[in-house]
Design a protein around this motif. Structure first.
Motif, PDB file in Angstrom:
ATOM      1  N   ALA A   1      20.625  19.877   8.278  1.00  0.00           N
ATOM      2  CA  ALA A   1      18.924  19.357   7.678  1.00  0.00           C
ATOM      3  C   ALA A   1      19.502  18.814   6.744  1.00  0.00           C
ATOM      4  O   ALA A   1      18.524  17.907   5.967  1.00  0.00           O
ATOM      5  CB  ALA A   1      18.277  20.145   8.284  1.00  0.00           C
ATOM      6  N   LEU A   2      19.921  19.700   5.382  1.00  0.00           N
ATOM      7  CA  LEU A   2      20.833  19.302   4.376  1.00  0.00           C
ATOM      8  C   LEU A   2      21.264  17.434   4.659  1.00  0.00           C
ATOM      9  O   LEU A   2      21.348  16.963   3.459  1.00  0.00           O
ATOM     10  CB  LEU A   2      22.221  20.155   3.746  1.00  0.00           C
ATOM     11  N   ASP A   3      21.560  17.046   5.421  1.00  0.00           N
ATOM     12  CA  ASP A   3      21.947  15.653   5.703  1.00  0.00           C
ATOM     13  C   ASP A   3      20.915  14.375   5.901  1.00  0.00           C
ATOM     14  O   ASP A   3      21.802  13.626   5.888  1.00  0.00           O
ATOM     15  CB  ASP A   3      23.214  15.230   6.873  1.00  0.00           C
ATOM     16  N   ILE A   4      19.298  14.976   5.367  1.00  0.00           N
ATOM     17  CA  ILE A   4      18.863  13.705   5.722  1.00  0.00           C
ATOM     18  C   ILE A   4      18.899  12.652   4.367  1.00  0.00           C
ATOM     19  O   ILE A   4      18.609  13.375   3.781  1.00  0.00           O
ATOM     20  CB  ILE A   4      17.068  13.907   6.046  1.00  0.00           C
ATOM     21  N   LYS A   5      19.195  11.500   4.834  1.00  0.00           N
ATOM     22  CA  LYS A   5      19.029  10.657   3.590  1.00  0.00           C
ATOM     23  C   LYS A   5      17.410  10.164   2.864  1.00  0.00           C
ATOM     24  O   LYS A   5      16.484  10.321   3.614  1.00  0.00           O
ATOM     25  CB  LYS A   5      19.508   9.136   3.942  1.00  0.00           C
ATOM     26  N   VAL A   6      17.485   9.716   1.583  1.00  0.00           N
ATOM     27  CA  VAL A   6      16.334   9.718   1.650  1.00  0.00           C
ATOM     28  C   VAL A   6      16.864   8.392   0.426  1.00  0.00           C
ATOM     29  O   VAL A   6      17.686   8.022  -0.192  1.00  0.00           O
ATOM     30  CB  VAL A   6      16.113  10.859   0.531  1.00  0.00           C
ATOM     31  N   ARG A   7      15.966   7.418   0.572  1.00  0.00           N
ATOM     32  CA  ARG A   7      15.980   6.149  -0.086  1.00  0.00           C
ATOM     33  C   ARG A   7      14.480   5.474  -0.151  1.00  0.00           C
ATOM     34  O   ARG A   7      13.545   5.285   0.079  1.00  0.00           O
ATOM     35  CB  ARG A   7      16.220   5.111   0.709  1.00  0.00           C
ATOM     36  N   LYS A   8      13.600   5.625  -1.266  1.00  0.00           N
ATOM     37  CA  LYS A   8      12.497   5.458  -1.845  1.00  0.00           C
ATOM     38  C   LYS A   8      12.231   4.351  -2.029  1.00  0.00           C
ATOM     39  O   LYS A   8      12.877   2.985  -3.071  1.00  0.00           O
ATOM     40  CB  LYS A   8      12.668   5.989  -3.347  1.00  0.00           C
TER      41      LYS A   8
END
Length: 356
Positions: free
Chosen positions: A5-12
């Motif tokens: 779960a820690l590997d979910i990338k986020v691009r805002k």
């Protein structure tokens, strides 16, 4: 090997579109939040999920789901508690149901870290999109598509899972008028009626279009063999208050969606000491109860609709009118009870809501 779960990338997004929302005129499914979650499945493995700006998708004309309908979805809602914190209602039940749909449609299970943790992160990022007024929410739409670029008839090997969200007002703004359908059929035993597969809704479009021309809001489907046992309404499960009992069609034949709101309603009613029967219910029995004055209330239940009172049912030439909806004891109590739990105004003794 799977990722954590820690590997979910986020691009805002560079600039939010939240200013385009009119809080006084929130319509269901008309506007979408800033971000969405996307994850791909290939070679038997789910790839790293990513939360990215909401955007259009691009597909080959040969993509599997476009031709063969290998597509499923879910519907969930998030609410704001009195302190302004997001609460998601029963997402684990939707995760379980989505994977049941996936199995029937020859699609891979979606892991918990993608469905639940990905959803929580997405909602946390777009928490300002959750409306705060009564009867509003953030509608959450997880869905999965088969994306092989192949037009041979076979289960796909590549899939795409997404979650998008949309601020929502009431799905039905008034008590609904229902037409009881005994010509067209929604589901048979052994079919996919219990899934949230795209095809279940696609096949309903034409019959629904026809009854709306007649002035009705939705269809109450009957079984495919005898055309007399009620099943579900187009977007909802259905309940009837007959005498001192609440009756709803049973889901043992796999022709009816196991609704999360349906289960919540049954739980609350039984805890209150109200008798609930899950069984085959014919339109003949409903008509007989109406003629005797024993049909007191009827209502639909669903994530989008919550509790939708049924003001009238029409079967052939027989119109059953149920007046004075505002005085109904059971439907109105259920609507308030569910709202108090969803909005965090009442202790959630069932563990139905989760924070982000």
């Amino acid at each position: 090997m799977s990722v954590s779960a820690l590997d979910i990338k986020v691009r805002k997004v560079e600039k939010s579109r939240i200013g385009e929302v009119d809080p006084s005129n929130i319509q269901f499914g008309k506007m979408y939040s800033d971000h969405m979650l996307v994850a791909y499945y290939e070679h038997g493995v789910w790839k790293q999920p990513e939360i990215m700006p909401f955007q259009d998708l691009s597909f080959s004309p040969a993509t599997t789901f476009l031709h063969y309908g290998q597509a499923i979805f879910e519907g969930i809602k998030a609410y704001k508690d009195p302190q302004g914190n997001p609460l998601i209602f029963r997402p684990y039940d939707n995760w379980t149901r989505m994977n049941r749909s996936a199995e029937r449609m020859a699609m891979p299970d979606v892991p918990e870290y993608i469905f639940i943790e990905g959803m929580r992160r997405l909602i946390d990022l777009d928490r300002d999109w959750i409306p705060a007024s009564e009867d509003t929410s953030l509608y959450i739409r997880p869905f999965m598509l088969a994306i092989d670029e192949f037009i041979g008839v076979r289960p796909a090997e590549k899939f795409m899972f997404l979650i998008i969200t949309s601020p929502a007002g009431p799905y039905y703004s008034h008590p609904v008028s229902i037409y009881v359908q005994d010509k067209y059929v929604r589901a048979f035993p052994g079919g996919i009626g219990f899934t949230k597969a795209a095809g279940n809704y696609g096949m309903s479009m034409y019959p629904t279009q026809q009854i709306k021309k007649m002035g009705y809001d939705q269809i109450l489907w009957t079984d495919g063999f005898d055309h007399k046992y009620v099943q579900e309404i187009g977007t909802m499960n259905v309940f009837f208050v007959i005498g001192d009992k609440v009756i709803t069609p049973d889901i043992t034949q796999d022709t009816i969606l196991a609704g999360v709101t349906r289960d919540s309603v049954i739980t609350l009613l039984r805890e209150k000491g109200i008798s609930v029967e899950e069984r085959a219910l014919s339109i003949d029995e409903i008509e007989a109860a109406y003629s005797k004055g024993e049909l007191k209330e009827a209502f639909g239940t669903g994530t989008a609709a919550s509790i939708a009172p049924i003001a009238a049912l029409t079967f052939h030439e027989d119109k059953m009118v149920l007046p004075h909806v505002e005085t109904w004891e059971i439907a109105n109590w259920l609507k308030k009870e569910l709202a108090d739990i969803r909005y965090g105004r009442k202790e959630d003794s069932h563990g139905w809501t989760i924070g982000v």
